[in-house]
Design a protein around this motif. Structure first.
Motif, short mmCIF file in Angstrom:
data_model
loop_
_atom_site.label_atom_id
_atom_site.label_comp_id
_atom_site.label_asym_id
_atom_site.label_seq_id
_atom_site.Cartn_x
_atom_site.Cartn_y
_atom_site.Cartn_z
N GLY A 16 0.50 -10.39 4.45
CA GLY A 16 1.23 -10.12 3.21
C GLY A 16 0.94 -8.76 2.60
O GLY A 16 1.26 -8.52 1.44
N ILE A 17 0.33 -7.86 3.38
CA ILE A 17 -0.01 -6.52 2.89
C ILE A 17 0.84 -5.51 3.65
O ILE A 17 0.61 -5.25 4.83
CB ILE A 17 -1.51 -6.23 3.10
N LYS A 18 1.82 -4.95 2.99
CA LYS A 18 2.78 -4.08 3.65
C LYS A 18 2.77 -2.68 3.04
O LYS A 18 2.50 -2.51 1.85
CB LYS A 18 4.18 -4.68 3.57
N ALA A 19 3.07 -1.70 3.88
CA ALA A 19 3.06 -0.30 3.44
C ALA A 19 4.44 0.13 2.96
O ALA A 19 5.46 -0.26 3.52
CB ALA A 19 2.62 0.60 4.59
N VAL A 20 4.45 0.94 1.90
CA VAL A 20 5.68 1.59 1.43
C VAL A 20 5.44 3.09 1.45
O VAL A 20 4.31 3.56 1.27
CB VAL A 20 6.08 1.12 0.01
N GLU A 21 6.50 3.84 1.68
CA GLU A 21 6.35 5.28 1.83
C GLU A 21 6.31 6.03 0.50
O GLU A 21 5.83 7.16 0.44
CB GLU A 21 7.47 5.83 2.71
N SER A 22 6.85 5.43 -0.55
CA SER A 22 6.86 6.10 -1.85
C SER A 22 6.86 5.08 -2.96
O SER A 22 7.14 3.89 -2.74
CB SER A 22 8.08 7.01 -1.97
N LEU A 23 6.56 5.53 -4.17
CA LEU A 23 6.56 4.64 -5.32
C LEU A 23 7.95 4.06 -5.58
O LEU A 23 8.07 2.94 -6.10
CB LEU A 23 6.08 5.40 -6.57
N HIS A 43 9.94 2.87 -3.52
CA HIS A 43 10.20 1.73 -2.65
C HIS A 43 9.34 0.52 -3.00
O HIS A 43 9.43 -0.52 -2.34
CB HIS A 43 9.96 2.12 -1.19
N LEU A 44 8.51 0.66 -4.02
CA LEU A 44 7.60 -0.42 -4.38
C LEU A 44 8.35 -1.60 -4.99
O LEU A 44 9.24 -1.43 -5.81
CB LEU A 44 6.56 0.11 -5.38
N THR A 91 0.85 -1.18 0.00
CA THR A 91 0.00 0.00 0.00
C THR A 91 0.89 1.24 0.00
O THR A 91 1.97 1.24 0.59
CB THR A 91 -0.92 0.04 1.23
N LEU A 92 0.42 2.28 -0.65
CA LEU A 92 1.16 3.53 -0.66
C LEU A 92 0.84 4.28 0.62
O LEU A 92 -0.19 4.95 0.74
CB LEU A 92 0.78 4.37 -1.88
N GLY A 93 1.72 4.11 1.62
CA GLY A 93 1.44 4.62 2.96
C GLY A 93 0.53 3.66 3.69
O GLY A 93 -0.06 2.76 3.08
N PRO A 94 0.39 3.80 5.00
CA PRO A 94 -0.50 2.90 5.75
C PRO A 94 -1.94 3.07 5.30
O PRO A 94 -2.39 4.19 5.04
CB PRO A 94 -0.30 3.34 7.21
N VAL A 95 -2.67 1.97 5.22
CA VAL A 95 -4.05 2.04 4.72
C VAL A 95 -4.91 2.87 5.65
O VAL A 95 -5.83 3.58 5.21
CB VAL A 95 -4.63 0.63 4.52
N VAL A 96 -4.65 2.80 6.96
CA VAL A 96 -5.31 3.65 7.95
C VAL A 96 -4.27 4.01 9.00
O VAL A 96 -3.22 3.36 9.10
CB VAL A 96 -6.51 2.96 8.64
N HIS A 97 -4.57 5.01 9.81
CA HIS A 97 -3.61 5.45 10.84
C HIS A 97 -3.84 4.69 12.15
O HIS A 97 -4.31 5.24 13.15
CB HIS A 97 -3.72 6.96 11.05
N ASN A 98 -3.51 3.41 12.09
CA ASN A 98 -3.56 2.59 13.30
C ASN A 98 -2.51 1.49 13.16
O ASN A 98 -2.58 0.67 12.24
CB ASN A 98 -4.94 1.98 13.51
N GLN A 99 -1.54 1.49 14.07
CA GLN A 99 -0.41 0.57 13.96
C GLN A 99 -0.83 -0.88 14.09
O GLN A 99 -0.28 -1.76 13.42
CB GLN A 99 0.64 0.92 15.02
N GLN A 100 -1.83 -1.17 14.93
CA GLN A 100 -2.27 -2.55 15.08
C GLN A 100 -2.88 -3.09 13.79
O GLN A 100 -2.66 -4.25 13.42
CB GLN A 100 -3.28 -2.65 16.23
N VAL A 101 -3.64 -2.25 13.10
CA VAL A 101 -4.21 -2.65 11.81
C VAL A 101 -3.09 -2.89 10.80
O VAL A 101 -3.09 -3.89 10.07
CB VAL A 101 -5.18 -1.58 11.29
#
Length: 280
Positions: free
Chosen positions: A52-59, A61-62, A34-44
């Motif tokens: 298998g769904i991980k956040a990246v900070e920019s394109l 880093h994809l 995901t481009l950035g966290p899908v929501v602002h909650n660390q537990q989610v």
């Protein structure tokens, strides 16, 4: 000690929708980012990473050719960059955020300066400003202009408080109306935000301490904490049950619990279980 939950708290339909879309995509096409966290909650975020769904900070880093857009949405400029890279898009943009994006674009195309009542650095707001086509700004305080624009359109970050938005709009009516030819206001605060804020206020009238559960970088969770504190009730904003200090509970007979729209049910139940344990 009595413990009462707010009538409305935790995951909103937009967050549940985003998580459902991501989990279904992961099952059907495999791991994705995901481009950035899908929501602002660390537990989610941590729970999704285990699927298998991980956040990246920019394109830049994809890894791979599949990218999910978070519930906060993105600007049309970012969408164009994604398409230019030939990436497959999984879009989880919240429908209420989409409505704010459309409102910004229509106002800008109609010749209005678009003012977003919201946090300039928040990803939702950055995306919405992109839809204003360079004719917008974001602020939580009434802006000062060397020359007042003739036409102003005001919208809100979807998770801001109604009372704050009303005061913001009133500041234009009170001081600048004579210099404006047209002021257009579009209420883009989401229903879930309104419902959780109202439920928190009602809860605050019945308890003498409130625990707000939610990410510290979650605008709607911070908003709930601010509303409760402003109502005069002792308020603590935490992310996890382990942060509860037993000293908070001394001399308190009624404790309320509320939670932001990106807070999972499990986090809420863990907080309630911890409060009950400390009351033994």
């Amino acid at each position: 000690m009595e413990i009462e939950k707010a009538a409305e708290l935790g995951f909103c339909t937009g967050v549940r929708r985003a998580i459902d879309i991501l989990e279904r995509a992961a099952r059907e096409i495999g791991p994705l980012q995901t481009l950035g966290p899908v929501v602002h909650n660390q537990q989610v975020v941590e729970g999704l990473a285990r699927s298998g769904i991980k956040a990246v900070e920019s394109l830049d880093h994809l890894q791979g050719n599949i990218l999910a857009i978070s519930s906060h949405g993105v600007s049309p400029q970012v969408l164009e960059q994604i398409r230019d890279r030939g990436l497959q898009i999984v879009d989880t943009t919240c429908p209420f955020v989409r409505r704010a994006q459309v409102a910004a674009r229509r106002l800008a195309q109609a010749g209005f300066l678009v003012i977003v009542f919201g946090e300039e650095s928040h990803p939702e707001v950055q995306g919405v400003l992109g839809w204003a086509e360079g004719k917008g700004l974001a602020t939580l305080e009434p802006p000062r202009f060397d020359k007042m624009p003739r036409r102003i359109g005001i919208i809100s970050q979807t998770t801001q408080s109604y009372s704050g938005f009303a005061r913001f709009v009133a500041s234009f009516i009170g001081s600048d109306l004579a210099t404006l030819s047209e002021l257009r206001v579009v209420n883009t605060i989401c229903d879930a935000t309104r419902e959780r804020q109202q439920a928190a206020l009602e809860l605050a009238s019945r308890v003498d301490l409130i625990v707000v559960v939610g990410g510290r970088n979650s605008a709607n969770s911070r908003g709930l904490a601010e509303i409760c504190a402003a109502a005069g009730v002792e308020t603590y904003h935490i992310e996890r049950a382990g942060e509860i200090d037993p000293a908070w509970l001394r001399n308190h007979r009624r404790v309320g619990v509320t939670a932001g729209a990106s807070t999972p049910d499990q986090a809420i139940e863990e907080v309630i279980a911890k409060l009950k344990h400390l009351d033994r």
